[in-house]
Write a protein that holds these residues in place. Structure first.
Motif, PDB file in Angstrom:
ATOM      1  N   MET A 150       0.829  -1.188   0.000  1.00  0.00           N
ATOM      2  CA  MET A 150       0.000   0.000   0.000  1.00  0.00           C
ATOM      3  C   MET A 150       0.870   1.247   0.000  1.00  0.00           C
ATOM      4  N   SER A 151       0.367   2.293  -0.609  1.00  0.00           N
ATOM      5  CA  SER A 151       1.096   3.557  -0.624  1.00  0.00           C
ATOM      6  C   SER A 151       0.821   4.324   0.665  1.00  0.00           C
ATOM      7  N   VAL A 152       1.615   5.335   0.925  1.00  0.00           N
ATOM      8  CA  VAL A 152       1.413   6.171   2.107  1.00  0.00           C
ATOM      9  C   VAL A 152       0.023   6.800   2.058  1.00  0.00           C
ATOM     10  N   ARG A 153      -0.365   7.289   0.917  1.00  0.00           N
ATOM     11  CA  ARG A 153      -1.688   7.911   0.756  1.00  0.00           C
ATOM     12  C   ARG A 153      -2.800   6.916   1.113  1.00  0.00           C
ATOM     13  N   GLU A 154      -2.683   5.690   0.629  1.00  0.00           N
ATOM     14  CA  GLU A 154      -3.686   4.662   0.936  1.00  0.00           C
ATOM     15  C   GLU A 154      -3.690   4.320   2.422  1.00  0.00           C
ATOM     16  N   GLU A 155      -2.515   4.308   3.037  1.00  0.00           N
ATOM     17  CA  GLU A 155      -2.426   4.028   4.475  1.00  0.00           C
ATOM     18  C   GLU A 155      -3.139   5.118   5.279  1.00  0.00           C
ATOM     19  N   PHE A 156      -2.951   6.373   4.889  1.00  0.00           N
ATOM     20  CA  PHE A 156      -3.642   7.456   5.584  1.00  0.00           C
ATOM     21  C   PHE A 156      -5.154   7.363   5.390  1.00  0.00           C
ATOM     22  N   GLN A 157      -5.587   7.035   4.179  1.00  0.00           N
ATOM     23  CA  GLN A 157      -7.026   6.890   3.936  1.00  0.00           C
ATOM     24  C   GLN A 157      -7.606   5.763   4.799  1.00  0.00           C
ATOM     25  N   HIS A 158      -6.868   4.691   4.917  1.00  0.00           N
ATOM     26  CA  HIS A 158      -7.301   3.556   5.738  1.00  0.00           C
ATOM     27  C   HIS A 158      -7.380   3.970   7.218  1.00  0.00           C
ATOM     28  N   LEU A 159      -6.391   4.732   7.681  1.00  0.00           N
ATOM     29  CA  LEU A 159      -6.391   5.231   9.048  1.00  0.00           C
ATOM     30  C   LEU A 159      -7.597   6.127   9.303  1.00  0.00           C
ATOM     31  N   ILE A 160      -7.885   7.013   8.373  1.00  0.00           N
ATOM     32  CA  ILE A 160      -9.028   7.918   8.522  1.00  0.00           C
ATOM     33  C   ILE A 160     -10.324   7.132   8.668  1.00  0.00           C
ATOM     34  N   GLU A 161     -10.490   6.101   7.857  1.00  0.00           N
ATOM     35  CA  GLU A 161     -11.696   5.269   7.952  1.00  0.00           C
ATOM     36  C   GLU A 161     -11.810   4.639   9.334  1.00  0.00           C
ATOM     37  N   TYR A 215       2.696  15.032   4.184  1.00  0.00           N
ATOM     38  CA  TYR A 215       1.346  14.584   4.501  1.00  0.00           C
ATOM     39  C   TYR A 215       0.970  15.140   5.870  1.00  0.00           C
ATOM     40  N   VAL A 216      -0.279  15.523   6.030  1.00  0.00           N
ATOM     41  CA  VAL A 216      -0.714  16.168   7.267  1.00  0.00           C
ATOM     42  C   VAL A 216      -2.008  15.538   7.760  1.00  0.00           C
ATOM     43  N   ILE A 217      -2.050  15.244   9.065  1.00  0.00           N
ATOM     44  CA  ILE A 217      -3.323  14.881   9.680  1.00  0.00           C
ATOM     45  C   ILE A 217      -3.558  15.848  10.835  1.00  0.00           C
ATOM     46  N   ASN A 235     -12.362  14.597  15.574  1.00  0.00           N
ATOM     47  CA  ASN A 235     -12.368  14.431  14.118  1.00  0.00           C
ATOM     48  C   ASN A 235     -10.935  14.380  13.597  1.00  0.00           C
ATOM     49  N   ILE A 236     -10.790  13.754  12.446  1.00  0.00           N
ATOM     50  CA  ILE A 236      -9.487  13.691  11.784  1.00  0.00           C
ATOM     51  C   ILE A 236      -9.653  14.211  10.368  1.00  0.00           C
ATOM     52  N   THR A 237      -8.714  15.052   9.946  1.00  0.00           N
ATOM     53  CA  THR A 237      -8.692  15.504   8.560  1.00  0.00           C
ATOM     54  C   THR A 237      -7.300  15.228   8.006  1.00  0.00           C
ATOM     55  N   TYR A 238      -7.250  15.013   6.707  1.00  0.00           N
ATOM     56  CA  TYR A 238      -6.007  14.662   6.017  1.00  0.00           C
ATOM     57  C   TYR A 238      -5.826  15.571   4.833  1.00  0.00           C
ATOM     58  N   LYS A 239      -4.592  15.978   4.605  1.00  0.00           N
ATOM     59  CA  LYS A 239      -4.270  16.709   3.380  1.00  0.00           C
ATOM     60  C   LYS A 239      -2.805  16.517   3.057  1.00  0.00           C
ATOM     61  N   GLU A 240      -2.457  16.903   1.877  1.00  0.00           N
ATOM     62  CA  GLU A 240      -1.070  16.797   1.445  1.00  0.00           C
ATOM     63  C   GLU A 240      -0.503  18.194   1.255  1.00  0.00           C
ATOM     64  N   ILE A 259       4.992   3.519   7.058  1.00  0.00           N
ATOM     65  CA  ILE A 259       4.036   2.412   6.935  1.00  0.00           C
ATOM     66  C   ILE A 259       4.243   1.409   8.083  1.00  0.00           C
ATOM     67  N   LYS A 260       5.501   1.146   8.421  1.00  0.00           N
ATOM     68  CA  LYS A 260       5.770   0.264   9.562  1.00  0.00           C
ATOM     69  C   LYS A 260       5.188   0.855  10.851  1.00  0.00           C
ATOM     70  N   LEU A 261       5.360   2.160  11.045  1.00  0.00           N
ATOM     71  CA  LEU A 261       4.831   2.835  12.225  1.00  0.00           C
ATOM     72  C   LEU A 261       3.310   2.723  12.284  1.00  0.00           C
ATOM     73  N   MET A 262       2.659   2.912  11.159  1.00  0.00           N
ATOM     74  CA  MET A 262       1.201   2.863  11.111  1.00  0.00           C
ATOM     75  C   MET A 262       0.657   1.458  11.361  1.00  0.00           C
ATOM     76  N   HIS A 263       1.484   0.445  11.118  1.00  0.00           N
ATOM     77  CA  HIS A 263       1.075  -0.944  11.341  1.00  0.00           C
ATOM     78  C   HIS A 263       1.556  -1.477  12.692  1.00  0.00           C
ATOM     79  N   GLY A 264       2.231  -0.626  13.465  1.00  0.00           N
ATOM     80  CA  GLY A 264       2.728  -1.065  14.766  1.00  0.00           C
ATOM     81  C   GLY A 264       3.993  -1.898  14.692  1.00  0.00           C
ATOM     82  N   ASN A 265       4.693  -1.834  13.560  1.00  0.00           N
ATOM     83  CA  ASN A 265       5.900  -2.632  13.359  1.00  0.00           C
ATOM     84  C   ASN A 265       7.182  -1.816  13.470  1.00  0.00           C
TER      85      ASN A 265
END
Length: 109
Positions: free
Chosen positions: A1-12, A40-42, A48-53, A71-77
């Protein structure tokens, strides 16, 4: 997954279960190098959470790392403290917010 996709997944995940960010009022800017290089910014505000680049003025905390390590950080790895000590992750601004981010991300694994 790309960084952008990871952020979108986090937002969901956060939007489905916002209680873990309740009370957090901050802006995280990620200066990412490597494959998905960019900024990338959250923003967390009032549950609420908002995301932008792109860069923002006066983020609460800026974290510099590679896309692979983000990506490792976002997955806890990725242990952020160890990565910081080894120079794989750099923090500008509020260091305690950077530490809180890792704990918050783990709640959304």
């Amino acid at each position: 997954m790309s960084v952008r996709e990871e952020f979108q997944h986090l937002i969901e995940k956060v939007e489905a279960n916002p209680e873990h960010i309740d009370g957090m009022e901050c802006v995280y800017q990620f200066d990412v190098s490597g494959e998905d290089e960019g900024t990338y910014v959250i923003e967390l505000s009032k549950g609420n959470i908002t995301y932008k680049e792109g860069e923002v003025d006066n983020p609460s905390c800026t974290i510099q790392l590679s896309s692979k390590n983000l990506i490792k950080l976002m997955h806890g790895n990725l242990n952020a403290t160890t990565a910081f000590m080894m120079g794989k992750l750099k923090v500008k601004g509020n260091l305690s917010l950077a530490m809180k981010l890792e704990a918050t991300l783990k709640k959304y694994q």
